[in-house]
Write a protein that holds these residues in place. Sequence first.
Motif, PDB file in Angstrom:
ATOM      1  N   ARG A  65       0.847  -1.189   0.000  1.00  0.00           N
ATOM      2  CA  ARG A  65       0.000   0.000   0.000  1.00  0.00           C
ATOM      3  C   ARG A  65       0.888   1.247   0.000  1.00  0.00           C
ATOM      4  O   ARG A  65       0.640   2.210  -0.699  1.00  0.00           O
ATOM      5  N   GLN A  66       1.938   1.162   0.789  1.00  0.00           N
ATOM      6  CA  GLN A  66       2.834   2.287   0.918  1.00  0.00           C
ATOM      7  C   GLN A  66       3.461   2.633  -0.451  1.00  0.00           C
ATOM      8  O   GLN A  66       3.530   3.788  -0.830  1.00  0.00           O
TER       9      GLN A  66
ATOM     10  N   GLU B 103       2.068   7.300  -6.245  1.00  0.00           N
ATOM     11  CA  GLU B 103       1.098   8.326  -6.626  1.00  0.00           C
ATOM     12  C   GLU B 103       1.624   9.702  -6.269  1.00  0.00           C
ATOM     13  O   GLU B 103       1.580  10.643  -7.053  1.00  0.00           O
ATOM     14  N   ASN B 104       2.129   9.792  -5.019  1.00  0.00           N
ATOM     15  CA  ASN B 104       2.671  11.057  -4.555  1.00  0.00           C
ATOM     16  C   ASN B 104       3.779  11.550  -5.478  1.00  0.00           C
ATOM     17  O   ASN B 104       3.837  12.711  -5.837  1.00  0.00           O
TER      18      ASN B 104
ATOM     19  N   ARG C  40       2.222   2.079  -3.354  1.00  0.00           N
ATOM     20  CA  ARG C  40       1.207   2.686  -4.209  1.00  0.00           C
ATOM     21  C   ARG C  40       1.072   4.171  -3.872  1.00  0.00           C
ATOM     22  O   ARG C  40       1.120   5.036  -4.717  1.00  0.00           O
ATOM     23  N   GLU C  41       0.953   4.426  -2.575  1.00  0.00           N
ATOM     24  CA  GLU C  41       0.770   5.818  -2.151  1.00  0.00           C
ATOM     25  C   GLU C  41       1.975   6.669  -2.541  1.00  0.00           C
ATOM     26  O   GLU C  41       1.838   7.761  -3.090  1.00  0.00           O
ATOM     27  N   GLU C  42       3.150   6.132  -2.257  1.00  0.00           N
ATOM     28  CA  GLU C  42       4.377   6.872  -2.548  1.00  0.00           C
ATOM     29  C   GLU C  42       4.487   7.144  -4.042  1.00  0.00           C
ATOM     30  O   GLU C  42       4.852   8.232  -4.460  1.00  0.00           O
TER      31      GLU C  42
END
Lengths: 910, 100
Positions: free
Chosen positions: B73-74, B80-81, B76-78
């Motif tokens: 998940r991390q 995207e960021n 993915r978030e990173e």
Amino acid sequence: MIWGRVIDVFRRRRLDTELESQLTYHLDALEAEARARGLSPDDARAAARRAMGGLTQVQDAYRDQLRIPVIDALWQDGRYALRAMRHNLTFTVVVVLTLALGIGANAAVFSVVNSVLLKPLSYPRPEELVALRQIAPGAQGLASSADGLVLSPSMYLTYAENNRAFESLGVWVATSSTVTGVGEPEQVRIIGVTDGFLPALAVPAAAGRWFVAGDAGGPRPPSVIRQWPTVMLSYGYWQRRFGGDRSVIGRTVIVDSIPREIVGVMPQGFRIVTAEADLLFLLAFDRGRATLAGFNYQGVARLKPGTTIAQANADMARMVPIWMASWSDGPGTDSRAYETWNIAPALRPLKQEIVGSVTDVLWVVMATIGLVMLIACANVANLLLVRAEVRQKELSLRAALGASRGRIVWSLLVESVLLGLMGGALGVGLAYAGLRVLLAIGPANLPRLNEISLDARTLGFTVVLSLLSSVLFGLIPALKYTGPRISAALGSIGRTASVSRERHHVRSVLVVVQVAIALVLLVSAGLMIRTFQSIRTVEPGFTEPDRLQMMRIFFSGSVVPGAERVTRMQNDIQDKLASIPGVTSAAFGSQMPMEGFGLNLGVLNFGPVLTEDRPDPSGTPPMRSFKYASPGFFRTAGTRLVAGREMTWTEVHGLRPIVMISESLARELWGTPAAAIGKHLRHLPDVPWHEVIGVVQDVRENGVYQSAPPTVYWPSISAYVSPSAVRPNAIRQVTFIVRSERAGTEGFLNQVRQAVWSVNSSLPVSPRTMREVYDRSLAPTSFTLVMLAIAASMALLLGVVGIYGVISYAVSQRRREIGIRAALGAQQGELKRMFVRHGLALAGVGVAIGLGAAAGLTRLMSTLLYGITPLDPLTYAVVPVILVIATVLASYLPARRAVAVDPVEALGSE
Amino acid sequence: MVLRTLATMGPQHGLGLAKRILQVSESLLDLNQGTLYPALLRLEQRRWIKSRWGVSDNNRKAKFYELTARGRRQIREETENWELTVALMAKFLAKPAGER
């Protein structure tokens, strides 16, 4: 994330070695690669090292990641504190013991409060259960005691059939029965419950089933209670008598000479409100014989969901007139008599019914013990202050080396908390031991005793108490000795100059607080002692309870048919008992005072009294208590004969219409006891007049706290005093009393049993002494007294130690000053007086504050007092004197040391 | 980066990770390989990766790291960021280029 770190802190060492092996592996691999590229072993190693970077830096970075600064500091402070404690072992032991005592006492009392007052009852949905209490202010302390009016069979029938507020409702009555057929006849505790009772409590049977309405047997005249062909067993009796055998269901036991079928067993720990029983029977009433009177049954009901107590009260109030209109006390009586009683419902939660009497006691004890804890905290704070003074140099050094104030306060607090937790741990042990002692003593008035235990809530309470108190006593010295001027102290260490007033201030305040609290506790204990004294001066209506052997015997209709034969047999037993060597006299009566059997079945327990010469103008004479006594009853019990004489057996067997009355009744009706002799009274218009032949002193039937009810004493057999009043009726449940020096001894009890069985071998004998009964009635007072006395002596001791500590510290700090004074020619006595005056000044302020506080606080315990006011002058005069004497002693001892100071040495020591 | 690598390659030990990162970055990143370990510890404490002991290709004991669900998940978030940042930066950087 924080969790990951916290966990890793605790596996730091392992992770560290793991890192090492990973790094080695990595290095080895790089080295091997380099060698493969053709480098020499040395060059390969160097290349690998270069690629990896500085190993030490890596390890450092790794370790930093494994560290949480707060926990590290805590750990460091903790180890530091433990070292400091070891260093000063005496101090540590004293502090930990003081705390353990305080915390232990609090934990023990809290666990009692928690188990008795806070935990819900062990019935399902206990909040819906109510006790069917009523008040009858017009009944003149007769049927209504402090506990209010219980139900009569007709009331029960009315309420059970007409109520709208209850899901189910039942009444119960405790009595005793005889089980025969196996070994010696055994007297068992038996409780009758109506068919709605067990459904109301909703505790399922452990085996078999509850009673059902169909279990009721046929009528059993003259009793209002029908036959009961079935019984249920309690768990304890089932285990004891039948070894927990499940096949007992359906078998029969012989109770009161009649075989009864066992239909069920109740589970372990099941109690009927306040009572425990061996057997249960189905209480079913004979509608045709129910009268208005017969207030003998305690009621319990389960409210319909959502119904409030107020709504249920209103519902009951609606039914009282229905009850009065539907029943009567028989021909010639007037139902309106009960209108003057002003009967009103006063339902209360069942829990309150069960624990009600001890609620005040327990809260007072809890508050007391809490105050002791405060004193203990003050004492420990005082000790810590002294220690902080000694450690000032160390603290200053730490400050000088750059420790922030917060960091130092923090580390001192860690030390206090460690002390607190050690005290707490030891305290739990003490509490556990204390509870074992309490359970072993088993105070008679403490309900739910079997439920008392050290549970999670108590342990939580103890931990919180330990932490709170550590912060309380730790913060005072921590803040005081880490103030902004701390660095200034470095320079002046070692000087024994006179300590400034300001420096003493905190300690003095602590001592004043201690003395004040100790005074409050001593006053409370003093008030209880005075209460006990004034109870002892109350004449209960009997003498020398230690020498009064009692035994309850039931002459059931199946063993002894016919009233005359009952009386004859009772007469025989009385004679046999009287002829035992060492027996002064023997007799029997319906029951002894304070015996607590409630009312006697099968006879009238109270009724109106009509007099021949003074007709009652209102037409509804008040109800009086009715008791039954054999010839010699009052002489044996030690009840003083005020006028006239006792009955004789000739008169009793001849069914002569005679009575005796109590002094208060004689005074009320005829002015003086002597004037009552020869007068005539009766309780119903259509029975013959009975002659008053004797007047006896008032007897505290319901316990020493409650006034003696005006009483009529009827012969044990009478043609007139039964609910049905048709033929001679003898009282069948009686208490025999035997006065002897040897009462209570085993040999004597054997002789008593033999005497009874020589007359009839199927009669059960369950003896006890009047002392047990009397003590039981004093139990609430003696329990409170003992608890308060323990708390007060702890408080006094701690307070004295506090004063001693302050004065002796002052002496040691002022040696130089003392030396100067002595050198300048101060007399020894003068020096001593100086310190004693100091102690007295502190105590004086404490006493003044304490007196004010006590005057306010002791009002809270006024319900526990008897015969004195909360402001009892004697207590308030004596207690300060005790405290002042203790203070003088506590300051004189260290003051003597001051005098021993050698001026030369004191001045030269710098 | 470490997470990305683990995501593409599956469970790896420290050495393998270091090599892979070196490879991918085409030696542009000239870090000390040792600094990898504190970073791995931090990721593990955050529960983004987990580790267990295993046996390496050459039969030696080594600690293998792998991604956890939280770690994925991390990433993915990173990602995207990062993409957002890149897009933003691209806009800002493109403008002056156009003006010139």
